[in-house]
Design a protein around this motif. Structure first.
Motif, PDB file in Angstrom:
ATOM      1  N   LYS A 493       0.836  -1.185   0.000  1.00 41.06           N
ATOM      2  CA  LYS A 493       0.000   0.000   0.000  1.00 41.06           C
ATOM      3  C   LYS A 493       0.876   1.242   0.000  1.00 41.06           C
ATOM      4  CE  LYS A 493      -3.664  -2.306   2.637  1.00 41.06           C
ATOM      5  NZ  LYS A 493      -4.497  -2.248   3.869  1.00 41.06           N
ATOM      6  N   GLU A 494       0.290   2.328  -0.389  1.00 41.53           N
ATOM      7  CA  GLU A 494       1.031   3.582  -0.412  1.00 41.53           C
ATOM      8  C   GLU A 494       1.416   3.970   1.020  1.00 41.53           C
ATOM      9  OE1 GLU A 494       0.518   8.218  -1.930  1.00 41.53           O
ATOM     10  OE2 GLU A 494      -1.056   6.727  -2.292  1.00 41.53           O
ATOM     11  N   GLY A 495       2.692   4.273   1.226  1.00 39.58           N
ATOM     12  CA  GLY A 495       3.201   4.664   2.531  1.00 39.58           C
ATOM     13  C   GLY A 495       3.678   3.497   3.358  1.00 39.58           C
ATOM     14  N   GLU A 496       3.472   2.267   2.928  1.00 39.96           N
ATOM     15  CA  GLU A 496       3.889   1.100   3.697  1.00 39.96           C
ATOM     16  C   GLU A 496       5.407   0.990   3.690  1.00 39.96           C
ATOM     17  OE1 GLU A 496       3.078  -3.750   3.883  1.00 39.96           O
ATOM     18  OE2 GLU A 496       2.152  -2.485   2.319  1.00 39.96           O
ATOM     19  N   VAL A 497       5.982   0.599   4.856  1.00 38.23           N
ATOM     20  CA  VAL A 497       7.430   0.461   5.007  1.00 38.23           C
ATOM     21  C   VAL A 497       7.783  -1.017   4.964  1.00 38.23           C
ATOM     22  CG1 VAL A 497       9.421   0.903   6.478  1.00 38.23           C
ATOM     23  CG2 VAL A 497       7.575   2.586   6.350  1.00 38.23           C
ATOM     24  N   LEU A 498       8.783  -1.379   4.132  1.00 34.23           N
ATOM     25  CA  LEU A 498       9.225  -2.761   3.960  1.00 34.23           C
ATOM     26  C   LEU A 498      10.722  -2.849   4.143  1.00 34.23           C
ATOM     27  CD1 LEU A 498       7.239  -3.556   0.685  1.00 34.23           C
ATOM     28  CD2 LEU A 498       6.502  -4.068   3.018  1.00 34.23           C
ATOM     29  N   TYR A 499      11.191  -4.074   4.449  1.00 34.44           N
ATOM     30  CA  TYR A 499      12.621  -4.324   4.539  1.00 34.44           C
ATOM     31  C   TYR A 499      13.157  -4.679   3.139  1.00 34.44           C
ATOM     32  CZ  TYR A 499      12.045  -4.494   9.609  1.00 34.44           C
ATOM     33  OH  TYR A 499      11.758  -4.182  10.893  1.00 34.44           O
ATOM     34  N   ILE A 500      14.360  -4.220   2.815  1.00 37.67           N
ATOM     35  CA  ILE A 500      15.032  -4.560   1.556  1.00 37.67           C
ATOM     36  C   ILE A 500      15.987  -5.700   1.842  1.00 37.67           C
ATOM     37  CG2 ILE A 500      16.497  -3.760  -0.327  1.00 37.67           C
ATOM     38  CD1 ILE A 500      13.772  -2.474  -0.282  1.00 37.67           C
ATOM     39  N   ILE A 501      15.804  -6.810   1.163  1.00 36.10           N
ATOM     40  CA  ILE A 501      16.703  -7.957   1.349  1.00 36.10           C
ATOM     41  C   ILE A 501      17.529  -8.262   0.088  1.00 36.10           C
ATOM     42  CG2 ILE A 501      15.268  -8.991   3.121  1.00 36.10           C
ATOM     43  CD1 ILE A 501      14.109 -10.839   1.015  1.00 36.10           C
ATOM     44  N   GLU A 502      17.184  -7.606  -1.042  1.00 40.01           N
ATOM     45  CA  GLU A 502      17.980  -7.785  -2.273  1.00 40.01           C
ATOM     46  C   GLU A 502      17.770  -6.575  -3.169  1.00 40.01           C
ATOM     47  OE1 GLU A 502      18.150 -10.665  -6.174  1.00 40.01           O
ATOM     48  OE2 GLU A 502      17.600 -11.575  -4.251  1.00 40.01           O
ATOM     49  N   GLU A 503      18.868  -5.990  -3.610  1.00 39.80           N
ATOM     50  CA  GLU A 503      18.782  -4.774  -4.419  1.00 39.80           C
ATOM     51  C   GLU A 503      18.303  -5.091  -5.832  1.00 39.80           C
ATOM     52  OE1 GLU A 503      21.965  -1.785  -4.031  1.00 39.80           O
ATOM     53  OE2 GLU A 503      23.003  -3.314  -2.843  1.00 39.80           O
ATOM     54  N   ASP A 504      17.933  -4.014  -6.527  1.00 39.46           N
ATOM     55  CA  ASP A 504      17.560  -4.112  -7.942  1.00 39.46           C
ATOM     56  C   ASP A 504      18.791  -4.494  -8.762  1.00 39.46           C
ATOM     57  OD1 ASP A 504      16.633  -3.913 -10.474  1.00 39.46           O
ATOM     58  OD2 ASP A 504      15.824  -1.884 -10.294  1.00 39.46           O
ATOM     59  N   LYS A 505      18.696  -5.555  -9.550  1.00 40.52           N
ATOM     60  CA  LYS A 505      19.806  -6.016 -10.388  1.00 40.52           C
ATOM     61  C   LYS A 505      19.763  -5.438 -11.790  1.00 40.52           C
ATOM     62  CE  LYS A 505      21.552  -8.636  -7.224  1.00 40.52           C
ATOM     63  NZ  LYS A 505      22.861  -8.298  -6.614  1.00 40.52           N
ATOM     64  N   GLY A 506      18.991  -4.385 -11.969  1.00 41.20           N
ATOM     65  CA  GLY A 506      18.904  -3.770 -13.299  1.00 41.20           C
ATOM     66  C   GLY A 506      17.678  -4.173 -14.059  1.00 41.20           C
ATOM     67  N   THR A 524      10.811  -1.275  -8.494  1.00 37.46           N
ATOM     68  CA  THR A 524      11.765  -0.329  -7.907  1.00 37.46           C
ATOM     69  C   THR A 524      11.288   1.100  -8.039  1.00 37.46           C
ATOM     70  OG1 THR A 524      13.528  -1.866  -8.481  1.00 37.46           O
ATOM     71  CG2 THR A 524      14.194   0.354  -7.910  1.00 37.46           C
ATOM     72  N   SER A 525      10.587   1.405  -9.143  1.00 36.67           N
ATOM     73  CA  SER A 525      10.131   2.773  -9.365  1.00 36.67           C
ATOM     74  C   SER A 525       8.959   3.153  -8.461  1.00 36.67           C
ATOM     75  CB  SER A 525       9.727   2.950 -10.835  1.00 36.67           C
ATOM     76  OG  SER A 525       8.715   2.035 -11.170  1.00 36.67           O
ATOM     77  N   TYR A 526       8.402   2.161  -7.725  1.00 39.51           N
ATOM     78  CA  TYR A 526       7.263   2.440  -6.848  1.00 39.51           C
ATOM     79  C   TYR A 526       7.677   2.727  -5.413  1.00 39.51           C
ATOM     80  CZ  TYR A 526       3.641   1.033 -10.186  1.00 39.51           C
ATOM     81  OH  TYR A 526       2.788   0.975 -11.256  1.00 39.51           O
ATOM     82  N   ILE A 527       8.977   2.592  -5.106  1.00 37.16           N
ATOM     83  CA  ILE A 527       9.435   2.695  -3.719  1.00 37.16           C
ATOM     84  C   ILE A 527      10.573   3.687  -3.603  1.00 37.16           C
ATOM     85  CG2 ILE A 527       8.709   0.360  -3.085  1.00 37.16           C
ATOM     86  CD1 ILE A 527      11.582  -0.566  -3.559  1.00 37.16           C
ATOM     87  N   ASP A 528      10.743   4.187  -2.366  1.00 35.54           N
ATOM     88  CA  ASP A 528      11.873   5.052  -2.014  1.00 35.54           C
ATOM     89  C   ASP A 528      12.791   4.229  -1.137  1.00 35.54           C
ATOM     90  OD1 ASP A 528      13.602   7.073  -1.525  1.00 35.54           O
ATOM     91  OD2 ASP A 528      12.268   8.220  -0.189  1.00 35.54           O
ATOM     92  N   VAL A 529      14.005   3.877  -1.660  1.00 32.19           N
ATOM     93  CA  VAL A 529      14.893   2.924  -1.011  1.00 32.19           C
ATOM     94  C   VAL A 529      15.923   3.654  -0.162  1.00 32.19           C
ATOM     95  CG1 VAL A 529      16.525   1.028  -1.375  1.00 32.19           C
ATOM     96  CG2 VAL A 529      14.561   1.304  -2.896  1.00 32.19           C
ATOM     97  N   THR A 530      16.165   3.134   1.038  1.00 31.50           N
ATOM     98  CA  THR A 530      17.242   3.617   1.912  1.00 31.50           C
ATOM     99  C   THR A 530      18.043   2.392   2.346  1.00 31.50           C
ATOM    100  OG1 THR A 530      15.866   5.422   2.732  1.00 31.50           O
ATOM    101  CG2 THR A 530      17.820   4.855   4.025  1.00 31.50           C
ATOM    102  N   LEU A 531      19.326   2.317   1.951  1.00 28.13           N
ATOM    103  CA  LEU A 531      20.188   1.193   2.275  1.00 28.13           C
ATOM    104  C   LEU A 531      21.033   1.510   3.491  1.00 28.13           C
ATOM    105  CD1 LEU A 531      21.431   0.152  -1.293  1.00 28.13           C
ATOM    106  CD2 LEU A 531      19.557  -0.842   0.047  1.00 28.13           C
ATOM    107  N   GLU A 532      21.329   0.478   4.318  1.00 28.40           N
ATOM    108  CA  GLU A 532      22.189   0.643   5.486  1.00 28.40           C
ATOM    109  C   GLU A 532      23.651   0.603   5.045  1.00 28.40           C
ATOM    110  OE1 GLU A 532      21.240  -2.318   8.289  1.00 28.40           O
ATOM    111  OE2 GLU A 532      19.118  -1.762   8.465  1.00 28.40           O
TER     112      GLU A 532
END
Length: 542
Positions: A493-506, A524-532
């Motif tokens: 859903k819009e605004g939902e926060v998820l964990y990233i376990i694998e980056e976009d491979k192109g 990928t274009s639907y989310i705002d990603v922040t990596l640790e």
């Protein structure tokens, strides 16, 4: 007195003219055969284009075909040389040789007539001379006979008188023949003077002028022979310059780039093979059996999965997968698929433009018929208009469908995520998401087995068979809602926060996980990603 010599000389001149004409004719045949052979050569090596795909693209090929075109133009100039020689030199020589023969024959006939007339005058003079000589001898005989009878005392007066009359007769005839001989001699001398000083010089002068004109004509033909070649030299030079420019246009870097673009697949290189430890069963009695077995089994699953995935990517450098060509070109690598789809879209747009132009023309014609019924029936255009409109609608649907496929390849999912279908997942498989149906491995036993597929869709579930969950390498926030209808995707859903376990491979997809442990791929274009920054990252399979 050299009439026969001039006769032979003028004949030699005509023979020489005809010999040169024969030389020009053979040169024309050489030029024509040369041009024909050049054209056949060009035709032999020119490409036989049956489709646009076979058109030359490399600069070296284009340069060679440009050289062939220039060579074809060069062959055309050789034909021009042959035509110019045939018209200006050979044709003119043949016409002039015919006229020259006629003129020479006329002059020689005039010379022969003058000579015959002079011979006739000489014969007349010679006959009068012989007759005068004969009469003089007869007169001398009569003179001697008269003198002998006149001195003879025994001769009678009648005999003397008769001899005297005979003497007078012969003397008179001798005088007449003398006068006739003198007249004939004077006439012959006059005709002879006229023959050698007027008639023959005039004939010889005409023969001389004729021979000089023949020489001039030969000179003009020599010049025309050279001019025929010189006129085409500028064009031939341009042809040669075109060949040089074609040679300079060869660009090795551009050709290399074309090769790269033609065969670029868009796949990532295969990853390293993991170490498979087969010695773990030796130490099974030392460690806890349950834990060891669990780890060993987990390691086996990972090894199979890794091998299956790695071998699935090696087809680019080995055997290509065999199968029928699909409408969306999903059987091709991503880059080749993108090019094919773009080419098809361009062709469909051109067809659509043609149909639109035809529709406009039919509408204009229909308006004209409505305003002027005598020109035609507007209703007769309706079937054609309906067919054109159907074609336009069909082409627009085709364009829309191909653009959707193209957006999948280019990762343009924004605004089109709700319209994606099976080709989405099929494309992801070519980027490294294997499935039982979409895997490119050569051995079916090495494919990763997942849950049964439904409705022909490819699945992502084979990525989630690991026993241990992958660590999170960051988090993301959904900018847009995503339904996630396809298996292997994760709805959000819009605004939902998820964990990233694998980056976009192109490929335009990122692997994410909810707090409840549910995993899947999201655009990928639907989310705002922040990596640790300190994260070591997840273990991913290529």
């Amino acid at each position: 007195d050299q009439f026969d010599s001039l006769d032979k000389h003028t004949q030699w001149g005509i023979d020489f003219l005809e010999r040169y004409a024969k030389f020009v004719k053979e040169r024309i045949e050489i030029e024509q055969n040369y041009a024909k052979q050049l054209r056949n050569l060009v035709k032999k090596y020119c490409p036989k284009r049956s489709s646009k795909d076979e058109e030359p693209r490399f600069t070296s090929c284009i340069a060679f075909f440009n050289i062939l075109n220039e060579l074809n133009d060069y062959a055309g100039q050789r034909e021009v040389v042959a035509e110019e020689m045939a018209h200006r030199v050979y044709g003119e020589l043949m016409r002039y040789a015919h006229d020259l023969k006629t003129e020479r024959k006329m002059h020689l006939q005039e010379g022969r007539k003058a000579q015959q007339y002079l011979d006739m005058c000489w014969k007349q003079m010679d006959n009068s001379k012989k007759k005068f000589e004969r009469e003089c001898r007869e007169a001398e005989k009569a003179q001697q006979s008269y003198e002998r009878l006149d001195n003879d005392t025994n001769a009678t007066k009648a005999d003397v008188e008769k001899a005297k009359q005979q003497l007078n007769l012969r003397t008179h005839m001798a005088d007449e023949n003398k006068n006739e001989y003198a007249a004939q001699l004077q006439n012959f001398n006059g005709e002879q003077h006229k023959h050698f000083y007027v008639v023959i010089p005039q004939i010889y002068k005409q023969l001389q002028e004729m021979d000089e004109r023949r020489t001039i004509k030969l000179s003009e033909c020599y010049r025309g022979f050279a001019d025929s070649e010189r006129k085409v030299i500028p064009i031939i030079s341009k042809c040669l310059e075109g060949m040089i420019l074609a040679a300079k246009s060869v660009d090795e870097r551009r050709d290399s780039q074309m090769v790269v673009d033609s065969f670029k697949s868009g796949f990532e290189p295969p990853g390293d093979f993991p170490f498979e430890d087969y010695s773990q069963h030796i130490y099974r009695t030392i460690s806890d059996g349950t834990i060891s077995a669990s780890k060993q089994e987990s390691g086996k699953v990972d090894a199979k999965t890794t091998v299956g995935k790695a071998k699935g990517k090696l087809w680019l450098f080995g055997k290509k997968p065999k199968g029928p060509a699909l409408e969306d070109f999903s059987h091709l690598p991503p880059e080749q698929r993108r090019k094919k789809l773009q080419q098809r879209i361009d062709e469909l747009n051109r067809e659509l433009q043609k149909e639109s132009d035809q529709k406009d023309a039919l509408n204009k014609m229909k308006d004209v018929y409505e305003k002027n019924p005598q020109m035609g029936d507007p209703g007769s255009l309706q079937p054609k208009l309906a067919e054109t409109m159907n074609n336009i609608d069909r082409l627009r649907m085709e364009i829309h469908k191909n653009e959707a496929w193209l957006s999948e390849v280019e990762g343009k999912t924004g605004g089109r995520g709700d319209r994606r279908h099976s080709s989405d997942i099929n494309h992801l498989v070519t980027q490294g998401r294997e499935s039982p149906e979409g895997s490119y491995t050569d051995d079916a036993n090495q494919e990763v087995r997942g849950p049964p597929q439904q409705h022909g869709h490819h699945e992502f579930d084979d990525e989630f068979e690991d026993d241990d969950p992958l660590p999170a390498i960051g988090h993301c926030k959904a900018i847009y809602p995503f339904d996630g209808h396809n298996e292997g995707t994760l709805a959000m859903k819009e605004g939902e926060v998820l964990y990233i376990i694998e980056e976009d491979k192109g490929d335009g997809w990122t692997r994410a996980r909810r707090q409840n442990g549910e995993e899947g791929y999201v655009p990928t274009s639907y989310i705002d990603v922040t990596l640790e920054k300190n994260s070591k990252g997840a273990v991913t399979y290529i």
